[in-house]
Write an enzyme that holds these catalytic residues in place. Structure first.
Site, PDB file in Angstrom:
ATOM      1  N   GLU A 168       0.791  -1.243   0.000  1.00  0.00           N
ATOM      2  CA  GLU A 168       0.000   0.000   0.000  1.00  0.00           C
ATOM      3  C   GLU A 168       0.821   1.289   0.000  1.00  0.00           C
ATOM      4  O   GLU A 168       0.534   2.219   0.748  1.00  0.00           O
ATOM      5  CB  GLU A 168      -0.971   0.000   1.191  1.00  0.00           C
ATOM      6  N   ASN A 211       2.035  -5.149  -3.233  1.00  0.00           N
ATOM      7  CA  ASN A 211       0.637  -5.459  -2.925  1.00  0.00           C
ATOM      8  C   ASN A 211      -0.156  -4.183  -2.634  1.00  0.00           C
ATOM      9  O   ASN A 211       0.310  -3.327  -1.876  1.00  0.00           O
ATOM     10  CB  ASN A 211       0.638  -6.367  -1.672  1.00  0.00           C
ATOM     11  N   HIS A 246     -10.357  -6.276  -2.032  1.00  0.00           N
ATOM     12  CA  HIS A 246     -11.394  -6.058  -1.012  1.00  0.00           C
ATOM     13  C   HIS A 246     -12.570  -5.403  -1.723  1.00  0.00           C
ATOM     14  O   HIS A 246     -12.633  -4.185  -1.863  1.00  0.00           O
ATOM     15  CB  HIS A 246     -10.859  -5.155   0.114  1.00  0.00           C
ATOM     16  N   GLU A 275      -6.176 -10.762  -1.098  1.00  0.00           N
ATOM     17  CA  GLU A 275      -6.995 -10.537   0.110  1.00  0.00           C
ATOM     18  C   GLU A 275      -8.481 -10.484  -0.240  1.00  0.00           C
ATOM     19  O   GLU A 275      -9.218  -9.612   0.231  1.00  0.00           O
ATOM     20  CB  GLU A 275      -6.565  -9.235   0.802  1.00  0.00           C
ATOM     21  N   ASP A 277     -12.340 -10.508  -0.561  1.00  0.00           N
ATOM     22  CA  ASP A 277     -13.610 -10.641   0.152  1.00  0.00           C
ATOM     23  C   ASP A 277     -14.637  -9.782  -0.574  1.00  0.00           C
ATOM     24  O   ASP A 277     -14.278  -8.827  -1.259  1.00  0.00           O
ATOM     25  CB  ASP A 277     -13.511 -10.281   1.651  1.00  0.00           C
TER      26      ASP A 277
HETATM   27  C1  XIL Z   1      -6.021  -6.360   8.542  1.00  0.00           C
HETATM   28  C2  XIL Z   1      -6.299  -7.533   9.476  1.00  0.00           C
HETATM   29  O1  XIL Z   1      -7.216  -8.395   8.859  1.00  0.00           O
HETATM   30  C3  XIL Z   1      -6.839  -7.030  10.791  1.00  0.00           C
HETATM   31  O2  XIL Z   1      -6.961  -8.100  11.737  1.00  0.00           O
HETATM   32  C4  XIL Z   1      -5.942  -5.938  11.379  1.00  0.00           C
HETATM   33  O3  XIL Z   1      -6.532  -5.397  12.528  1.00  0.00           O
HETATM   34  C5  XIL Z   1      -5.690  -4.846  10.355  1.00  0.00           C
HETATM   35  O4  XIL Z   1      -5.184  -5.418   9.156  1.00  0.00           O
HETATM   36  N1  XIL Z   1      -4.897  -4.702   3.848  1.00  0.00           N
HETATM   37  C6  XIL Z   1      -3.871  -5.529   4.258  1.00  0.00           C
HETATM   38  C7  XIL Z   1      -4.080  -6.417   5.435  1.00  0.00           C
HETATM   39  O5  XIL Z   1      -2.838  -5.597   3.584  1.00  0.00           O
HETATM   40  O6  XIL Z   1      -2.889  -6.626   6.146  1.00  0.00           O
HETATM   41  C8  XIL Z   1      -5.144  -5.890   6.357  1.00  0.00           C
HETATM   42  O7  XIL Z   1      -5.370  -6.843   7.393  1.00  0.00           O
HETATM   43  C9  XIL Z   1      -6.402  -5.591   5.585  1.00  0.00           C
HETATM   44  C10 XIL Z   1      -6.149  -4.533   4.543  1.00  0.00           C
END
Ligand code: XIL
Length: 373
Positions: A168, A211, A246, A275, A277
Site C-alpha cells: 500500500e 501489494n 477487497h 486478500e 472478500d
Molecule cells: C487487517 C487484518 O485483517 C486485521 O486483523 C488488522 O486489525 C488490520 O489489518 N490490507 C492488508 C491487510 O494488507 O494486512 C489488512 O489486514 C487488511 C487490509
C-alpha cells in the site's frame, strides 16, 4: 453355499460402496449439476491457481483448522508477520505466532505467503524515531528496514514461497502518486526498491510482490502499474503484483474487472489475488454507515444473490487470466468472524466469504466451484 455367501457379500459391499460414493456427491442448490464435495477449492482449482486464506494462530486451534486443510493449499498470516507484531522493539522479535502458523502449514503441506515486510500500518513506533523521540534520518531508517527484512525473511528462508514486500505505498488521492507515509516522508521513493533488494538478498528463491488495494480504480490502478513497471524495468527483483481485491456486492463492474486483470497481466509478472472478500455493504455506502442501504443487517436473500453473482463473475474472470494469476487468497475463513466485522466500522456485521458461520459452504461457494470446470 460358500460361493453364494461370498457373492452375496460382494453384492452388499458393492451396494454400500456405491451408496457411500454417492453420499459424497453434493447436489448444488438449484440442482443444475452434481459436484464432488469431497474435494476442496484447492482441488477444483488445481489446474488454475493456488487457493489461499488469511489466518490467525488462534483459528488454527479451532474447528476452522479442518476446513483449512480440506479447502486451501496456501495460507497468509493475517497479522503475525507484520512489522509491529513480529518486531515490537528494536532488538526484540516475537516469533511465536508466526512460527506456529509455519508449523501448521508445514505439517499439512500448505504453502505460505508472507505478509508483509514494509507498510505504513501496524509498524512499530520505535521504527521512525530515536531515543530522544526525534525522527530518524533516511540512512538510519533504511538500515533498520534492512535489519528487519534480513531477520524475518532469513528466518523462514526456503519455507515461505512468496512475500508481500511493500504494501500500500500508492496514494488514494487522485492528485498524489505516493502515499504520504513515514517511509516516504523520511526516505522518499527509494525505500520501495531497497525493500525488494533486502528481501531478495535474504532469500533469493522467494517470489517478491508489491501489494495494494483500490486496484480497480482506474486512476490508482495506473499509479500501481507505473510503480511496478518502473521497478521491473530498473532491474529491481520484483516477481509479481498482489491485488488485494477487497470488493463489495456492487463492485467491481465487469469492465473494471476485465481492464484491471488485463492491465496487470500485461506487466509480464505474476498476478496474485491476495486478500479477496466481497462485502455485503455497497461500496459508496460502505465508509461510515452502520447499516446497509436497506437498513437490514442480516444476510438477506437479495444480498446473497448479489454476492453470488459478484463471486461468479470474479472467478470467471480469474479463470480467464489463469495463466497470469498464480493464486487467489481469501481474507479470512468464514462469516463467523472476518476483519470486515470491524472495518471500516467497528462492530458492523459483514458476510463477505464463501463459508457461513457454521463453516458450511454458502451458495456462492458452488457457483465459484463451477467456474473451475
Ligand atoms: C487487517 C487484518 O485483517 C486485521 O486483523 C488488522 O486489525 C488490520 O489489518 N490490507 C492488508 C491487510 O494488507 O494486512 C489488512 O489486514 C487488511 C487490509
Amino acid at each position: 453355499m460358500k460361493s453364494f455367501l461370498s457373492a452375496a457379500l460382494v453384492a452388499i459391499v458393492s451396494v454400500l460402496l456405491v451408496f457411500c460414493g454417492s453420499g459424497r456427491q453434493a447436489q448444488k442448490g438449484n440442482g443444475a449439476s452434481v459436484i464432488d464435495s469431497s474435494k476442496g477449492l484447492k482441488d477444483h482449482f488445481a489446474n488454475s491457481f493456488a487457493i489461499g486464506v488469511a489466518v490467525s494462530p488462534r483459528a488454527l486451534k479451532t474447528d476452522e483448522a479442518a476446513l483449512i486443510r480440506q479447502q486451501f493449499n496456501s495460507i497468509t498470516p493475517e497479522n503475525a508477520m507484520k512489522m509491529g507484531p513480529i518486531h515490537p522493539r528494536e532488538n526484540e522479535y516475537f516469533w511465536r505466532d508466526a512460527d506456529s502458523i509455519m508449523a501448521f502449514a508445514e505439517t499439512n503441506g500448505i504453502r505460505v505467503r508472507g505478509h508483509n515486510l514494509c507498510w505504513h500500518n501496524q509498524s512499530p513506533r520505535w521504527m521512525f524515531t530515536n531515543e530522544k523521540g526525534d525522527t530518524v534520518s533516511s540512512e538510519t531508517l533504511l538500515q533498520r528496514l534492512k535489519e528487519h527484512i534480513t531477520a524475518v525473511v532469513g528466518r523462514y528462508k526456503g519455507r515461505i514461497y512468496a512475500w508481500d514486500v511493500v504494501n500500500e505505498a500508492i496514494s488514494d488521492r487522485k492528485d498524489e502518486y505516493m502515499r504520504n507515509s513515514p517511509w516516504y516522508r523520511i526516505c522518499g521513493e527509494q525505500f520501495i526498491a531497497k525493500a525488494f533488494e533486502y528481501a531478495h538478498a535474504a532469500d533469493p528463491g522467494a517470489l517478491l510482490f508489491y501489494n495494494d488495494y483500490n486496484e480497480i480504480d482506474p486512476v490508482k490502478r495506473e499509479k500501481i502499474y507505473r510503480l511496478v513497471k518502473r521497478l521491473k524495468d530498473a532491474g529491481v527483483p520484483i516477481h509479481g503484483v498482489g491485488l488485494q481485491a477487497h470488493w463489495a456486492i456492487n463492485e467491481p463492474g465487469d469492465e473494471e474487472l476485465e481492464n484491471t486483470l488485463a492491465r496487470f497481466s500485461s506487466l509480464g509478472l505474476q498476478v496474485q489475488i491476495t486478500e479477496l472478500d466481497i462485502s455485503v455493504y455497497n461500496k459508496e455506502h460502505n465508509a461510515r454507515e452502520r447499516k446497509p442501504e436497506d437498513g437490514n443487517t442480516d444476510f438477506t436473500a437479495d444480498k446473497e444473490q448479489k454476492q453470488i453473482d459478484r463471486y461468479r463473475k470474479c472467478f470467471a474472470a480469474f479463470h480467464k487470466y489463469r495463466k497470469q494469476i498464480s493464486s487467489v487468497t481469501f481474507w479470512n475463513i468464514s462469516d463467523r468472524a472476518s476483519w470486515l466485522d470491524n472495518f471500516p466500522v467497528r462492530g458492523r456485521k459483514d458476510y463477505p466469504l464463501l463459508f457461513d458461520k457454521n463453516l458450511q459452504p454458502k451458495k456462492a461457494y458452488w457457483e465459484v466451484v463451477e467456474t473451475a470446470h
